[in-house]
Design an enzyme around this catalytic site. Structure first.
Site, mmCIF file in Angstrom:
data_model
loop_
_atom_site.group_PDB
_atom_site.id
_atom_site.type_symbol
_atom_site.label_atom_id
_atom_site.label_comp_id
_atom_site.label_asym_id
_atom_site.label_seq_id
_atom_site.Cartn_x
_atom_site.Cartn_y
_atom_site.Cartn_z
ATOM 1 N N ALA A 102 0.828 -1.199 0.000
ATOM 2 C CA ALA A 102 0.000 0.000 0.000
ATOM 3 C C ALA A 102 0.869 1.259 0.000
ATOM 4 C CB ALA A 102 -0.910 -0.010 1.215
ATOM 5 N N GLY A 103 2.084 1.152 0.527
ATOM 6 C CA GLY A 103 2.949 2.326 0.624
ATOM 7 C C GLY A 103 3.452 2.781 -0.737
ATOM 8 N N CYS A 104 3.820 4.078 -0.823
ATOM 9 C CA CYS A 104 4.272 4.632 -2.106
ATOM 10 C C CYS A 104 5.741 4.330 -2.370
ATOM 11 C CB CYS A 104 4.069 6.140 -2.148
ATOM 12 S SG CYS A 104 2.371 6.574 -2.473
ATOM 13 N N ILE A 105 6.509 4.174 -1.332
ATOM 14 C CA ILE A 105 7.932 3.897 -1.542
ATOM 15 C C ILE A 105 8.405 2.832 -0.568
ATOM 16 C CG2 ILE A 105 8.263 6.209 -0.478
ATOM 17 C CD1 ILE A 105 11.251 5.778 -1.480
ATOM 18 N N SER B 43 9.774 7.162 -8.112
ATOM 19 C CA SER B 43 9.898 5.851 -7.487
ATOM 20 C C SER B 43 8.700 4.963 -7.838
ATOM 21 C CB SER B 43 10.080 6.051 -5.988
ATOM 22 O OG SER B 43 9.424 5.093 -5.255
#
Lengths: 105, 174
Positions: A102-105, B43
């Site tokens: 779920a995290g972007c990075i 990213s």
């Protein structure tokens, strides 16, 4: 949630095909999941990633991102792109029977 | 009696056979809050297997200058969101020390979200295959040499060469 058969196991998946029940996955499923997406055979290096993702999920309740696999799991991002080409974050989650990170990075 | 319906195996479409995609970011700002958007989107693009280029120009050169890359600042001057959140009249934002407090606060927020600082972020991006370019005109304007800039930089390009390299890319100017 659809139910489907993977390697003779009945499992719950989401609409895209990612497994949704942590406990329905076991190591015998990983080979089938991997070959479904063109990764075959699974090597010890793949297993290192899978085992990290599984144990990190058990602890944190969410799928580790690439960044986390490299900083906490100590597996370099370059290597992840070699092991799970093009979309490593999603592919490694799929093989490990976990939701997309779920995290972007 | 209920019957369980089993669907045929659903395999996610990772788009491996799709046409290759390309994305480019032009970073023209040297403040912390304007550095992160490009880094985070780049990213995300790389994680999706998209060929990614970042071109640093003007104040964006601070992001890749060894002297400043780890020391970008955030100032709430003229920023209505920041002053609203801090319940601070705009005139105070220009006082000495306010930018330092705002900067360290933003850094803490980023750290809490496990977002790396700018130098580690740039090396994380190049590990994923990101191409980092410096703008020739800005390099000349600030009197920089390749030694002044981070090692992850792939090269210095004039605008014409950059435009050629990003042919067909979706491009964002930040």
């Amino acid at each position: 949630m659809p139910i489907t058969m993977i390697a003779d196991h009945e499992v719950h998946v989401d609409d895209e095909g990612f497994m949704t029940e942590y406990d329905e996955w076991d190591e015998t499923l990983a080979d089938t999941l991997a070959s479904n997406i063109g990764i075959s055979p699974l090597t010890e290096d793949h297993w290192k990633v899978i085992r990290f993702l599984r144990s990190d999920f058990a602890e944190k309740g969410e799928t580790a991102t690439l960044r986390r696999v490299s900083t906490v799991g100590e597996i370099s991002t370059k290597e992840l792109f070699t092991l799970f080409p093009k979309k490593p974050a999603r592919k490694m989650a799929y093989v490990s029977g976990l939701p997309k990170p779920a995290g972007c990075i | 009696m209920t019957t369980t319906e089993t669907s045929p195996t659903i395999v996610p479409d990772f788009g491996d056979d799709a046409e290759p995609r390309k994305i480019a970011f032009v970073c023209s700002k040297g403040t912390l809050d304007m550095a992160y958007p490009a880094l985070i989107m780049a990213s995300g693009a790389l994680e999706q297997g998209v060929e990614t280029h970042i071109f640093f120009t003007f104040w964006g050169m601070d992001m890749i200058n060894k002297k400043t890359t780890g020391d970008l600042k955030f100032t709430p001057v003229g920023n209505t969101t920041a002053t609203r959140q801090a319940h601070m009249p705009m005139i105070f934002t220009a006082f000495p020390g306010v930018a330092s407090i705002a900067t360290s606060q933003m850094k803490k927020q980023m750290e809490a979200l496990e977002i790396p600082d700018v130098p580690s972020f740039l090396s994380h991006l190049t590990d994923m295959g990101c191409h980092l370019w410096a703008c020739k005109m800005s390099v000349d304007m600030f009197g920089l040499t390749e030694d002044d800039m981070i090692d992850e930089l792939e090269g210095v390009l004039n605008v014409g060469d950059f435009i050629e390299i990003i042919a067909g890319a979706q491009t964002m100017f930040i």
